[in-house]
Write a protein that holds these residues in place. Structure first.
Motif, short mmCIF file in Angstrom:
data_model
loop_
_atom_site.label_atom_id
_atom_site.label_comp_id
_atom_site.label_asym_id
_atom_site.label_seq_id
_atom_site.Cartn_x
_atom_site.Cartn_y
_atom_site.Cartn_z
N ALA A 85 -9.08 -0.03 1.11
CA ALA A 85 -8.92 0.73 -0.13
C ALA A 85 -8.56 2.19 0.09
O ALA A 85 -8.38 2.94 -0.87
CB ALA A 85 -10.21 0.64 -0.95
N VAL A 86 -8.42 2.62 1.35
CA VAL A 86 -8.01 4.01 1.63
C VAL A 86 -6.59 4.25 1.12
O VAL A 86 -6.27 5.33 0.60
CB VAL A 86 -8.10 4.30 3.15
N ASN A 87 -5.76 3.22 1.23
CA ASN A 87 -4.38 3.32 0.77
C ASN A 87 -4.29 2.78 -0.66
O ASN A 87 -4.78 1.69 -0.94
CB ASN A 87 -3.45 2.53 1.69
N THR A 88 -3.67 3.53 -1.55
CA THR A 88 -3.60 3.12 -2.96
C THR A 88 -2.37 2.27 -3.28
O THR A 88 -2.26 1.77 -4.38
CB THR A 88 -3.59 4.35 -3.87
N ASP A 89 -1.45 2.12 -2.35
CA ASP A 89 -0.25 1.32 -2.58
C ASP A 89 -0.64 -0.16 -2.66
O ASP A 89 -1.20 -0.72 -1.71
CB ASP A 89 0.76 1.55 -1.46
N GLN A 90 -0.31 -0.78 -3.78
CA GLN A 90 -0.74 -2.17 -4.00
C GLN A 90 -0.18 -3.12 -2.94
O GLN A 90 -0.86 -4.05 -2.51
CB GLN A 90 -0.31 -2.63 -5.40
N ARG A 91 1.05 -2.90 -2.51
CA ARG A 91 1.66 -3.78 -1.51
C ARG A 91 0.94 -3.67 -0.17
O ARG A 91 0.68 -4.67 0.50
CB ARG A 91 3.14 -3.45 -1.34
N ILE A 92 0.62 -2.45 0.22
CA ILE A 92 -0.06 -2.24 1.50
C ILE A 92 -1.47 -2.83 1.43
O ILE A 92 -1.95 -3.44 2.39
CB ILE A 92 -0.10 -0.73 1.84
N VAL A 93 -2.14 -2.64 0.29
CA VAL A 93 -3.47 -3.22 0.12
C VAL A 93 -3.40 -4.74 0.26
O VAL A 93 -4.24 -5.36 0.94
CB VAL A 93 -4.06 -2.84 -1.25
N ALA A 94 -2.38 -5.36 -0.36
CA ALA A 94 -2.24 -6.82 -0.28
C ALA A 94 -1.99 -7.26 1.16
O ALA A 94 -2.58 -8.24 1.64
CB ALA A 94 -1.10 -7.28 -1.18
N THR A 95 -1.11 -6.55 1.87
CA THR A 95 -0.81 -6.90 3.26
C THR A 95 -2.05 -6.79 4.13
O THR A 95 -2.36 -7.68 4.93
CB THR A 95 0.30 -5.98 3.80
N ASN A 96 -2.77 -5.68 3.98
CA ASN A 96 -3.97 -5.48 4.80
C ASN A 96 -5.08 -6.48 4.46
O ASN A 96 -5.81 -6.93 5.34
CB ASN A 96 -4.49 -4.05 4.62
#
Length: 659
Positions: A91-102
């Motif tokens: 959740a440190v990154n707010t970008d939805q795509r990056i959150v999904a990938t991680n």
């Protein structure tokens, strides 16, 4: 410090508010349940996370590819995650795509036994849906903020949490919450009655195997395991099978967290896919869905019944397709350890239907007969109504044993616990009552005293298995007829299909004319006399003989049942029965059917007899009848005074309206 149960539920339920608009209420569970499991697994792994990562790096340095065993040992939890990711770090990154990938990377790094849980939730589909709705980051952040560590939230609390979430989601989607779990006080009482008589035996066991073939979220297995571990050093192996994917996933995650073998919990339909075929167990318990319809897998069950008989699971019989409860019972009996192996005990929750549904020689009756004649039934406990989340109907525990000792053989204990309840301050679905701890102790003592000492009580009765059996006799009375031609008889023959056919086209007018000549004559009470009269009328119309099919239709039309008529005989001189006067009586097994006939029937109908070829044996357990207490009606004077008082009150109210 342990968490407050209400606050936990409220916090997680608030996450559902994030989904409003993007998800229907019925689909909230698809997000909330897997995220709750994920956060719980994450919190359990937290203390050994660094040790697992260090072990992974060392194994990589050594070039070892198969790390599963070593990483499992390093985690100390029976499962692991190979990354340093957590929901908080994702959740440190707010970008939805990056959150999904991680998040997908995080899930893929779990050991297979944990990863499989999320596959049954179809969690990847929800990740993508949340991403497209721009909600994934918010949901991950929300769950990252709740502490579900074992120190703060016990396994018992997690069980309650999952069950209450499922109940609330089921209410929103109009599903059946009771198919997923059983109220905890009901489970506790059931476990007490199942395992209580064996406390001494349990202390001598090295390994105890338990099966729940409809295990839901695993609450019954957990309660049984804890009961044993509090009283014995035995190793407890729990086994289960569940057809609902979400409940199955929760049950496996619960075992995973406790470091137990999740491979013992299987997914699938217990009727069609017996995942524990060939296995035998010390104890079995279940709360199968009430009144489950098994029509869709009828062919599989019927084939096993016909081909395998008692070598399979359903040799005793098949109940009607609208209620498979007794199939579950037979399935469980099949998995009991054999007496020569030490035997087993089992408990199952039923509604009232299996007690009495089905007459003599029906599938249900034959199953009861098999259970009782083999002395497998130890006891039945009637529970209070309104105990379950999805139904307010009456429910019962059936307790079976195939290793009764000499003192318990040929005895069945009935315990009436219907009055042992207290009203809940707040209803949960249909659940408006609960059994208190004190009442659980009282009921346990009542059952054990009846079982071990034969003690009866106003709420306890002890019977022999044969007390529930009966013979269903067919009582016949002679067919008595008079003979006459009426307008109704002629109309019946004129419309008769046999006479209307082309084969009898020429005969029909003459036949009807011959019969019409007898219209209005006095009835004849002897068949031979009427037969002579018919032949005379036939001769007058030039009819030499009447074919047998036509003659049969004529006799059917002119024969009238009459208590003063002639008794009819067949070709061998045997008295013919009157189907309209046929009756059936249930005679207790220990009573002679002829003595019963002489005492109960012949004083009223002296010409009755029993058709012994039609006698059938049946079994039923009319529980409420055994505990029925007659309450005399109030005196007429009291009722009359009350009515007069009501009349005066009505007149007073009417006068106020008209003033």
């Amino acid at each position: 410090m342990t968490a407050d149960q209400g606050q936990l539920e409220q916090f997680i339920w608030q996450v559902a508010d994030l989904l409003r608009g993007s998800y229907s209420q019925a689909d909230y569970r698809k997000v909330i349940l897997p995220f709750t499991v994920l956060r719980r697994l994450e919190c359990v792994l937290e203390p050994t996370r660094d040790a697992v990562l260090a072990e992974k790096e060392e194994l990589q340095r050594l070039g070892i590819q198969d790390m599963d065993l070593m990483l499992t040992q390093a985690s100390g939890c029976g499962f692991y995650n190979r990354t340093g990711l957590t929901l908080k770090r994702i959740a440190v990154n707010t970008d939805q795509r990056i959150v999904a990938t991680n998040l997908r990377t995080y899930l893929a790094a779990f050991s297979e036994n944990a990863r499989e849980i999320f596959e049954y939730y179809e969690f990847d589909n929800q990740i993508e849906k949340l991403r497209k709705a721009d909600l994934l980051y918010q949901v991950v952040t929300a769950f990252a903020g709740i502490d579900l560590s074992p120190e703060r939230v016990s396994n018992h609390q997690m069980g309650y949490l999952f069950e209450n979430l499922i109940r609330r989601f089921s209410e929103l989607s109009n599903e059946t919450a009771g198919e997923h779990f059983t109220p905890r006080e009901v489970v506790e009482l059931m476990v007490n009655l199942l395992l209580g008589p064996d406390e001494e035996r349990l202390r001598d066991e090295l390994v105890v195997r338990i099966l729940d073939p409809a295990c839901g979220t695993g609450g019954m297995l957990t309660a049984a395991e804890e009961f044993i571990k509090e009283r014995s050093d035995a190793k407890v192996d729990v086994f289960g099978q569940e057809i609902n994917p979400e409940s199955y996933a929760i049950s496996r995650s619960d075992l995973l967290i406790k470091g137990e073998d999740v491979g013992h919990i299987e997914f699938g339909n217990s009727f069609t896919e017996d995942r524990h075929a060939g296995e035998r167990f010390h104890y079995l318990l279940a709360n199968p869905p009430f009144g489950v319809n098994w029509k869709q897998f009828k062919d599989v069950v019927e084939t096993e019944h016909k081909v395998q008989g008692f070598d399979g699971r359903f040799g005793a019989g098949l109940p009607r397709v609208s209620d498979g409860s007794l199939l579950f019972l037979q399935h469980m009996v099949h998995h009991m350890r054999k007496p020569e192996e030490g035997g087993a005990r089992m408990a199952i929750v039923f509604n009232g239907s299996p007690l009495f549904t089905g007459g003599a020689d029906s599938g249900e009756s034959n199953i009861r007969r098999w259970i009782l004649e083999n002395d497998l039934l130890e006891g039945i406990v009637a529970l209070p109504e309104q105990l379950f989340y999805n139904t307010g109907i009456a429910t019962y525990f059936w307790i079976l044993s195939n290793r009764k000792d000499e003192a318990h053989r040929n005895r069945v204990v009935l315990l009436d616990a219907r009055d042992h309840w207290e009203r809940m301050r707040k209803s949960l679905g249909e659940k408006r009552r609960h059994i208190t701890p004190a009442q659980i102790r009282e009921l346990t003592d009542l059952y054990l005293n009846a079982l071990e000492k034969g003690e009866e009580h106003p709420k306890v009765k002890v019977f022999a298995p044969s007390d529930f059996g009966y013979r269903r006799i067919t009582v016949e009375r002679p067919l008595k007829l008079r003979f006459e031609v009426t307008e109704e008889a002629l109309a019946e023959l004129e419309a008769n299909r046999t006479l209307a056919g082309a084969k009898y086209e020429k005969l029909r007018p003459s036949l009807l004319a011959a019969l019409r000549a007898l219209l209005g004559r006095e009835p004849v009470f002897a068949k031979a006399d009427f037969d002579a009269l018919l032949k005379k009328m036939y001769a007058n119309e030039g009819i030499a003989s009447v074919p047998a099919p036509v003659s049969k239709q004529v006799w059917n039309a002119v024969s009238v049942p009459d208590p003063h008529g002639e008794v009819q005989k067949d070709g061998k001189g045997r008295t013919l029965p009157d189907p309209d006067l046929r009756d059936h009586e249930n005679v207790p097994l220990d009573e002679d059917i002829h003595a019963y006939l002489e005492r109960e029937v012949l004083p009223h109908v002296p010409d009755a007899w029993i058709d012994e070829e039609k006698t059938k044996v049946g079994y039923e357990i009319p529980f409420t009848r055994y505990f029925y207490e007659y309450v005399p009606p109030r005196p007429l004077e009291e009722i009359d005074a009350e009515l007069k008082g009501l009349e005066k009150e009505i007149q007073r109210l009417l006068s106020e309206v008209t003033e």
